[in-house]
Write a protein that holds these residues in place. Structure first.
Motif, PDB file in Angstrom:
ATOM      1  N   PRO A   1       0.821  -1.222   0.000  1.00 10.91           N
ATOM      2  CA  PRO A   1       0.000   0.000   0.000  1.00 10.91           C
ATOM      3  C   PRO A   1       0.850   1.267   0.000  1.00 10.91           C
ATOM      4  O   PRO A   1       0.454   2.279  -0.583  1.00 10.91           O
ATOM      5  CB  PRO A   1      -0.815  -0.125   1.297  1.00 10.91           C
ATOM      6  N   LEU A   2       2.017   1.215   0.643  1.00 10.28           N
ATOM      7  CA  LEU A   2       2.904   2.374   0.676  1.00 10.28           C
ATOM      8  C   LEU A   2       3.491   2.639  -0.705  1.00 10.28           C
ATOM      9  O   LEU A   2       3.585   3.785  -1.149  1.00 10.28           O
ATOM     10  CB  LEU A   2       4.028   2.152   1.688  1.00 10.28           C
ATOM     11  N   ILE A   3       3.884   1.556  -1.390  1.00  8.45           N
ATOM     12  CA  ILE A   3       4.402   1.688  -2.755  1.00  8.45           C
ATOM     13  C   ILE A   3       3.334   2.271  -3.666  1.00  8.45           C
ATOM     14  O   ILE A   3       3.589   3.193  -4.450  1.00  8.45           O
ATOM     15  CB  ILE A   3       4.882   0.317  -3.285  1.00  8.45           C
ATOM     16  N   ALA A   4       2.108   1.747  -3.551  1.00  8.06           N
ATOM     17  CA  ALA A   4       1.013   2.228  -4.397  1.00  8.06           C
ATOM     18  C   ALA A   4       0.727   3.707  -4.155  1.00  8.06           C
ATOM     19  O   ALA A   4       0.472   4.468  -5.097  1.00  8.06           O
ATOM     20  CB  ALA A   4      -0.245   1.394  -4.134  1.00  8.06           C
ATOM     21  N   ALA A   5       0.796   4.135  -2.897  1.00  6.31           N
ATOM     22  CA  ALA A   5       0.540   5.536  -2.573  1.00  6.31           C
ATOM     23  C   ALA A   5       1.612   6.435  -3.182  1.00  6.31           C
ATOM     24  O   ALA A   5       1.309   7.515  -3.708  1.00  6.31           O
ATOM     25  CB  ALA A   5       0.491   5.721  -1.058  1.00  6.31           C
TER      26      ALA A   5
END
Length: 278
Positions: A248-252
């Motif tokens: 989720p951090l990468i996607a953000a």
């Protein structure tokens, strides 16, 4: 040191202050290569074609392990190699933040300081390549060698090139602030501390709360353009320490404009720093 001091004088000055000094090879910039061939390809006094560390690697057999503050040894070295670049092996309590603007280190440093607060006034050198060496005192163990892309950490496990050494580009290292070495701020100590290992049976659960995951995601989502990579790295390190998913951090970060490749590379670097397989 007086203007115009030669390398031997600087080396003895450092040794006299208690620093452990090591002679380094010298790049061929102003002077021609001793072999006197126009097409030799030698760029470094090691006389190795395509040297990968021009003017930065030790001349002595044991490298950094030969570093010493003994004035007789230092004088003998610079009598043998009068133009040798100078390296210093940091003492146990010291670290050096190496800012490389060619790899975005200046932006990463600015983002880190905006996210937390500015580093203190401390001993700082401008490198021959246009970067910075920021010296700090840190009493806790440091196992992390990289804060972010272009933002490395040098400790006693290695050595640092110091003024007035010459860079392969022809530029010289120079002191821009010779203040006393200041203590590292608490947030930097935390970033550099060894990761906390969860107790047996708690891996993936220690601190892995929804609130913590949401907080780390918010840190990435609120990043401005110059902070994206730095915030992603910091959040991924915390996530890895607590067994949280970094996807989720990468996607953000990608949603904010960071490329998928850059985001994944930053996350992998953070995982490596915490000893977690990415």
């Amino acid at each position: 040191m007086p203007r115009g001091a030669v390398p031997a004088e600087w080396a003895l000055f450092y040794a006299g202050s208690g620093a452990e000094v090591i002679p380094l090879h010298t790049p061929f910039t102003a002077a021609p290569c001793p072999c006197l061939r126009d097409d030799c390809g030698h760029l470094c006094s090691c006389m190795t074609r395509s040297c990968g560390a021009v003017g930065k690697h030790p001349r002595t057999r044991r490298g950094k392990d030969d570093a010493t503050s003994d004035p007789e040894t230092v004088a003998r070295w610079w009598k043998t190699w009068p133009n040798a670049n100078i390296g210093i092996r940091p003492a146990e309590a010291l670290l050096v933040v190496d800012v490389d603007p060619r790899n975005g280190g200046d932006r990463q440093l600015a983002g880190m300081q905006r996210m937390h607060h500015p580093l203190p006034i401390t001993q700082t050198a401008r490198t021959g390549g246009g970067g910075l060496h920021i010296w700090l005192r840190c009493g806790t163990p440091v196992t992390v060698g990289k804060l972010a892309d272009g933002l490395d950490v040098k400790t006693r496990s290695g050595y640092v090139v110091v003024p007035p050494s010459t860079h392969a580009s022809g530029g010289r290292y120079e002191w821009i602030d010779q203040s006393d070495v200041a203590p590292a701020p608490d947030y930097l100590r935390h970033l550099l501390a060894p990761p906390r290992q969860p107790r047996a049976g708690t891996a993936g659960r220690s601190g892995a709360t929804p609130a913590r995951a949401a907080g780390l995601l918010r840190i990435v989502e609120e990043a401005t353009e110059g902070e994206r990579s730095n915030r992603l790295y910091w959040a991924c390190r915390r996530a890895c320490e607590h067994g949280l998913d970094v996807e989720p951090l990468i996607a953000a970060a990608v949603d904010l404009g960071l490329s998928q490749r850059a985001a994944e590379r930053t996350a992998a670097s953070a995982a490596s720093a915490t000893g977690v397989e990415s």
